[in-house]
Design a protein around this motif. Structure first.
Motif, PDB file in Angstrom:
ATOM      1  N   ARG A 186       0.764  -1.348   0.046  1.00  0.00           N
ATOM      2  CA  ARG A 186      -0.004   0.144   0.131  1.00  0.00           C
ATOM      3  C   ARG A 186       0.774   1.284   0.067  1.00  0.00           C
ATOM      4  O   ARG A 186       0.623   2.324  -0.471  1.00  0.00           O
ATOM      5  CB  ARG A 186      -1.052   0.216   1.325  1.00  0.00           C
ATOM      6  N   GLU A 187       1.941   1.345   0.536  1.00  0.00           N
ATOM      7  CA  GLU A 187       2.758   2.201   0.720  1.00  0.00           C
ATOM      8  C   GLU A 187       4.236   1.966   1.019  1.00  0.00           C
ATOM      9  O   GLU A 187       4.652   1.037   1.844  1.00  0.00           O
ATOM     10  CB  GLU A 187       2.155   3.407   1.858  1.00  0.00           C
ATOM     11  N   ALA A 203       7.185   0.281   5.032  1.00  0.00           N
ATOM     12  CA  ALA A 203       6.252  -0.078   4.143  1.00  0.00           C
ATOM     13  C   ALA A 203       5.004  -0.413   4.864  1.00  0.00           C
ATOM     14  O   ALA A 203       5.140  -1.092   6.022  1.00  0.00           O
ATOM     15  CB  ALA A 203       6.836  -1.252   3.478  1.00  0.00           C
ATOM     16  N   ARG A 204       4.105  -0.231   4.224  1.00  0.00           N
ATOM     17  CA  ARG A 204       2.761  -0.840   4.604  1.00  0.00           C
ATOM     18  C   ARG A 204       2.157  -2.040   3.709  1.00  0.00           C
ATOM     19  O   ARG A 204       2.031  -1.500   2.531  1.00  0.00           O
ATOM     20  CB  ARG A 204       1.681   0.086   5.013  1.00  0.00           C
ATOM     21  N   VAL A 220       6.412  -2.309   8.230  1.00  0.00           N
ATOM     22  CA  VAL A 220       7.506  -2.886   8.468  1.00  0.00           C
ATOM     23  C   VAL A 220       8.390  -1.856   8.029  1.00  0.00           C
ATOM     24  O   VAL A 220       8.570  -1.190   7.062  1.00  0.00           O
ATOM     25  CB  VAL A 220       7.445  -4.182   7.285  1.00  0.00           C
ATOM     26  N   GLY A 221       9.533  -1.984   8.884  1.00  0.00           N
ATOM     27  CA  GLY A 221      10.901  -1.108   8.391  1.00  0.00           C
ATOM     28  C   GLY A 221      11.620  -2.119   7.520  1.00  0.00           C
ATOM     29  O   GLY A 221      11.736  -3.378   7.674  1.00  0.00           O
ATOM     30  N   VAL A 222      12.089  -1.432   6.361  1.00  0.00           N
ATOM     31  CA  VAL A 222      12.920  -2.202   5.493  1.00  0.00           C
ATOM     32  C   VAL A 222      14.683  -1.630   5.320  1.00  0.00           C
ATOM     33  O   VAL A 222      14.520  -0.356   5.429  1.00  0.00           O
ATOM     34  CB  VAL A 222      12.320  -2.214   4.359  1.00  0.00           C
ATOM     35  N   ARG A 223      15.253  -2.506   5.131  1.00  0.00           N
ATOM     36  CA  ARG A 223      16.941  -1.840   5.054  1.00  0.00           C
ATOM     37  C   ARG A 223      17.552  -2.758   4.200  1.00  0.00           C
ATOM     38  O   ARG A 223      17.708  -4.130   4.470  1.00  0.00           O
ATOM     39  CB  ARG A 223      17.362  -1.585   6.386  1.00  0.00           C
ATOM     40  N   ALA A 224      18.018  -2.135   3.165  1.00  0.00           N
ATOM     41  CA  ALA A 224      18.691  -3.224   2.291  1.00  0.00           C
ATOM     42  C   ALA A 224      20.232  -3.409   2.800  1.00  0.00           C
ATOM     43  O   ALA A 224      20.932  -2.471   3.607  1.00  0.00           O
ATOM     44  CB  ALA A 224      19.172  -2.395   0.925  1.00  0.00           C
ATOM     45  N   GLY A 244       9.776  -4.560  12.892  1.00  0.00           N
ATOM     46  CA  GLY A 244       8.536  -3.784  12.823  1.00  0.00           C
ATOM     47  C   GLY A 244       7.460  -4.977  13.324  1.00  0.00           C
ATOM     48  O   GLY A 244       7.646  -6.158  13.981  1.00  0.00           O
ATOM     49  N   ASP A 245       6.402  -5.098  12.598  1.00  0.00           N
ATOM     50  CA  ASP A 245       5.419  -6.370  12.432  1.00  0.00           C
ATOM     51  C   ASP A 245       6.037  -7.536  12.397  1.00  0.00           C
ATOM     52  O   ASP A 245       5.475  -8.652  12.573  1.00  0.00           O
ATOM     53  CB  ASP A 245       3.958  -5.875  11.762  1.00  0.00           C
ATOM     54  N   LEU A 246       6.836  -7.367  11.252  1.00  0.00           N
ATOM     55  CA  LEU A 246       7.855  -8.646  11.062  1.00  0.00           C
ATOM     56  C   LEU A 246       9.160  -8.414  11.258  1.00  0.00           C
ATOM     57  O   LEU A 246       9.912  -7.409  11.245  1.00  0.00           O
ATOM     58  CB  LEU A 246       7.782  -8.962   9.473  1.00  0.00           C
ATOM     59  N   ASP A 247       9.921  -9.489  11.839  1.00  0.00           N
ATOM     60  CA  ASP A 247      11.339  -9.295  12.315  1.00  0.00           C
ATOM     61  C   ASP A 247      12.235 -10.654  11.396  1.00  0.00           C
ATOM     62  O   ASP A 247      11.714 -11.608  11.756  1.00  0.00           O
ATOM     63  CB  ASP A 247      11.464  -9.473  13.723  1.00  0.00           C
TER      64      ASP A 247
END
Length: 154
Positions: free
Chosen positions: A42-43, A54-55, A66-70, A86-89
């Motif tokens: 969604r975003e 990201a959502r 969720v926070g994302v980091r390459a 975040g909601d996923l680790d």
């Protein structure tokens, strides 16, 4: 981090995309465009050159944030790795394999659901969350195929 067996998910699969590996890599390496070709995302908001938020939501009425980091970005080798918080680790990895004029986009994911609806519902809901993820990934493959269709020369 302590977790129960039912809060850990491991996924993997192969997407077949009729576009050269550099085109597929460029699409996967530009998360700001994901909502344009992957309906369940969604975003995506960049928070730095290699990070963002990201959502996403698939079939079930539950949104994940969720926070994302390459953590790895190697276009020559066709490898991209993302750390999830975040909601996923956990993590998500892409490995691209050129095949003819197309690409096999192999993905693997290992994560723990850290809160929200999945943890409240427990192990009985696990099959529904796995099916939800599968539906999201099928839509992502279709979307990536369509998105790269007009970018094959680049």
């Amino acid at each position: 981090m302590t977790h129960t067996w039912w809060s850990r998910y491991q996924f993997g699969g192969v997407w077949r995309v009729a576009a050269p590996a550099p085109v597929v890599f460029a699409a996967l390496d530009e998360p700001a465009d994901y909502p344009r070709w992957w309906p369940q995302i969604r975003e995506v908001v960049r928070t730095g050159p290699d990070s963002g938020r990201a959502r996403f939501r698939s079939v079930l009425p539950h949104e994940l944030r969720v926070g994302v980091r390459a953590t790895e970005r190697d276009p020559d080798a066709g490898r991209l790795a993302i750390r999830l918080t975040g909601d996923l680790d956990g993590w998500l990895r892409w490995s691209l394999v050129p095949v003819g004029g197309g690409t096999l986009a192999c993905h693997a994911q290992d994560c723990v659901v850290t809160g929200g609806l999945p943890t409240r519902l427990g192990p009985l809901a696990r099959p529904f969350f796995r099916a939800n993820h599968a539906a999201m990934m099928r839509a992502g493959e279709r979307g990536l195929r369509a998105w790269t269709r007009g970018r094959r020369g680049g």
